[in-house]
Design an enzyme around this catalytic site. Structure first.
Site, PDB file in Angstrom:
ATOM      1  N   ARG A  95      11.064  -2.341  10.925  1.00 28.00           N
ATOM      2  CA  ARG A  95       9.962  -1.943  11.796  1.00 28.00           C
ATOM      3  C   ARG A  95       9.864  -2.944  12.936  1.00 28.00           C
ATOM      4  O   ARG A  95       9.982  -4.140  12.711  1.00 28.00           O
ATOM      5  CB  ARG A  95       8.650  -1.961  11.005  1.00 28.00           C
ATOM      6  N   ARG A 116      11.207  -6.760   5.015  1.00 27.13           N
ATOM      7  CA  ARG A 116      10.994  -5.329   4.726  1.00 27.13           C
ATOM      8  C   ARG A 116      11.929  -4.457   5.564  1.00 27.13           C
ATOM      9  O   ARG A 116      12.164  -4.730   6.732  1.00 27.13           O
ATOM     10  CB  ARG A 116       9.535  -4.970   5.043  1.00 27.13           C
ATOM     11  N   ARG A 161      -9.671   0.783   8.478  1.00 24.80           N
ATOM     12  CA  ARG A 161      -9.323  -0.623   8.712  1.00 24.80           C
ATOM     13  C   ARG A 161     -10.454  -1.367   9.402  1.00 24.80           C
ATOM     14  O   ARG A 161     -10.314  -2.572   9.655  1.00 24.80           O
ATOM     15  CB  ARG A 161      -8.080  -0.686   9.599  1.00 24.80           C
ATOM     16  N   LYS A 201       0.830  -1.217   0.000  1.00 26.14           N
ATOM     17  CA  LYS A 201       0.000   0.000   0.000  1.00 26.14           C
ATOM     18  C   LYS A 201       0.863   1.267   0.000  1.00 26.14           C
ATOM     19  O   LYS A 201       0.588   2.206  -0.726  1.00 26.14           O
ATOM     20  CB  LYS A 201      -0.912   0.042   1.235  1.00 26.14           C
ATOM     21  N   ARG A 210      -1.151  -9.454  13.047  1.00 25.28           N
ATOM     22  CA  ARG A 210      -1.678  -8.374  12.194  1.00 25.28           C
ATOM     23  C   ARG A 210      -2.477  -8.947  11.027  1.00 25.28           C
ATOM     24  O   ARG A 210      -3.499  -8.381  10.625  1.00 25.28           O
ATOM     25  CB  ARG A 210      -0.524  -7.494  11.690  1.00 25.28           C
TER      26      ARG A 210
HETATM   27  P1  AMP Z   1       0.783   0.158   9.067  1.00 24.11           P
HETATM   28  O1  AMP Z   1       2.050   0.936   8.944  1.00 24.11           O
HETATM   29  O2  AMP Z   1      -0.325   0.694   8.199  1.00 24.11           O
HETATM   30  O3  AMP Z   1       0.978  -1.335   8.906  1.00 24.11           O
HETATM   31  O4  AMP Z   1       0.265   0.371  10.573  1.00 24.11           O
HETATM   32  C1  AMP Z   1       1.038  -0.020  11.676  1.00 24.11           C
HETATM   33  C2  AMP Z   1       0.165  -0.176  12.896  1.00 24.11           C
HETATM   34  O5  AMP Z   1      -0.471   1.077  13.221  1.00 24.11           O
HETATM   35  C3  AMP Z   1      -0.989  -1.160  12.743  1.00 24.11           C
HETATM   36  O6  AMP Z   1      -0.594  -2.511  12.955  1.00 24.11           O
HETATM   37  C4  AMP Z   1      -1.955  -0.660  13.825  1.00 24.11           C
HETATM   38  O7  AMP Z   1      -1.504  -1.051  15.109  1.00 24.11           O
HETATM   39  C5  AMP Z   1      -1.794   0.861  13.721  1.00 24.11           C
HETATM   40  N1  AMP Z   1      -2.758   1.410  12.753  1.00 24.11           N
HETATM   41  C6  AMP Z   1      -2.487   1.956  11.537  1.00 24.11           C
HETATM   42  N2  AMP Z   1      -3.609   2.341  10.922  1.00 24.11           N
HETATM   43  C7  AMP Z   1      -4.633   2.032  11.755  1.00 24.11           C
HETATM   44  C8  AMP Z   1      -6.056   2.146  11.677  1.00 24.11           C
HETATM   45  N3  AMP Z   1      -6.670   2.665  10.595  1.00 24.11           N
HETATM   46  N4  AMP Z   1      -6.783   1.719  12.738  1.00 24.11           N
HETATM   47  C9  AMP Z   1      -6.199   1.211  13.832  1.00 24.11           C
HETATM   48  N5  AMP Z   1      -4.866   1.030  13.960  1.00 24.11           N
HETATM   49  C10 AMP Z   1      -4.086   1.444  12.941  1.00 24.11           C
END
Ligand code: AMP
Length: 220
Positions: free
Chosen positions: A159, A124, A85, A13, A170
């Site tokens: 990360r 990653r 999400r 994404k 996740r």
């Molecule tokens: P990402 O970088 O998009 O994979 O997000 C990393 C982490 O941030 C996720 O595993 C969630 O813990 C939190 N997070 C990101 N976006 C959301 C969302 N829309 N709703 C809830 N938690 C989020």
């Protein structure tokens, strides 16, 4: 113009979203990046979010929705990466967009099999410079110089939540809470699904071109 990037963690994404932003002049709003910056800066929001993120869980809707709305309210062209999400987040976004006269043009859904997600997220690496945030992959999309960002020259790091246990958590949460949005946006006639084979060499270029084509078709 608003675009949503939908897909499991590690589906691409952020990478594809950045290319779409360049093409259409959109602001890239990635909720994960915003949370990681808040954590780095040790803000109140960061402290709250970190409890959930470190375990691979979703940050509660009320915190996330308020944060996203305050980030996008003054923006005209936005690509949302990692939001919504949950169905509640999607409903909140719909109401917000209606109130603020904003138009959602397309939801780009990147479809990657689970076993490929695990492979891709475990290798990653991301740029440590918060203003860059570029993402690479030591196996599938290596940087030109090992450990260094191609775009800005900063160090690449892993990360914390990209370890196999957290990735599985996740992914499970993705299937339980985020996947229903595929049906949700299909019903809204906004969904554009792109099937991804991570072993094709120019997958980034092909996916980007396909995503741009689908957005253009909808926009005209
Ligand atoms: P990402 O970088 O998009 O994979 O997000 C990393 C982490 O941030 C996720 O595993 C969630 O813990 C939190 N997070 C990101 N976006 C959301 C969302 N829309 N709703 C809830 N938690 C989020």
């Amino acid at each position: 113009m608003y675009i949503i990037m939908l897909g499991a963690p590690g589906s691409g994404k952020g990478t594809i979203g950045a290319e779409i932003c360049n093409e259409f002049g959109l602001k890239h709003v990635a909720t994960g990046d915003i949370f990681r910056n808040e954590i780095k800066n040790q803000t109140e929001l960061g402290k709250k979010a970190s409890e959930y993120i470190s375990q691979g869980k979703l940050v509660p809707d009320e915190i996330t929705i308020a944060m996203v709305e305050s980030n996008i309210k003054d923006l005209q062209g936005v690509l949302l990466d990692g939001f919504p999400r949950t169905t509640d987040q999607a409903e909140a976004l719909k109401a917000f967009m209606k109130e603020n006269n904003k138009e959602l043009v397309a939801v780009i859904n990147l479809n990657v099999p689970d076993e490929d997600i695990v492979k891709r997220t475990s290798s990653r690496v991301i740029c440590s410079n918060k203003n860059c945030g570029a993402s690479f992959n030591t196996v599938f999309m290596p940087p030109k110089v090992e450990g260094i960002c191609d775009k800005c020259g900063s160090k690449l790091t892993k990360r914390e939540d990209d370890n196999p246990d957290t990735i599985r958590e996740r992914l499970q949460i993705y299937h339980d809470q985020t996947e229903p949005l595929i049906e949700y946006y299909k019903n809204e006639e906004l969904l554009e699904t792109i099937d991804i084979d991570i072993y094709i060499e120019d997958i980034k270029e092909r996916t980007t071109a396909e995503a741009i084509k689908r957005i253009n078709e909808r926009n005209h």
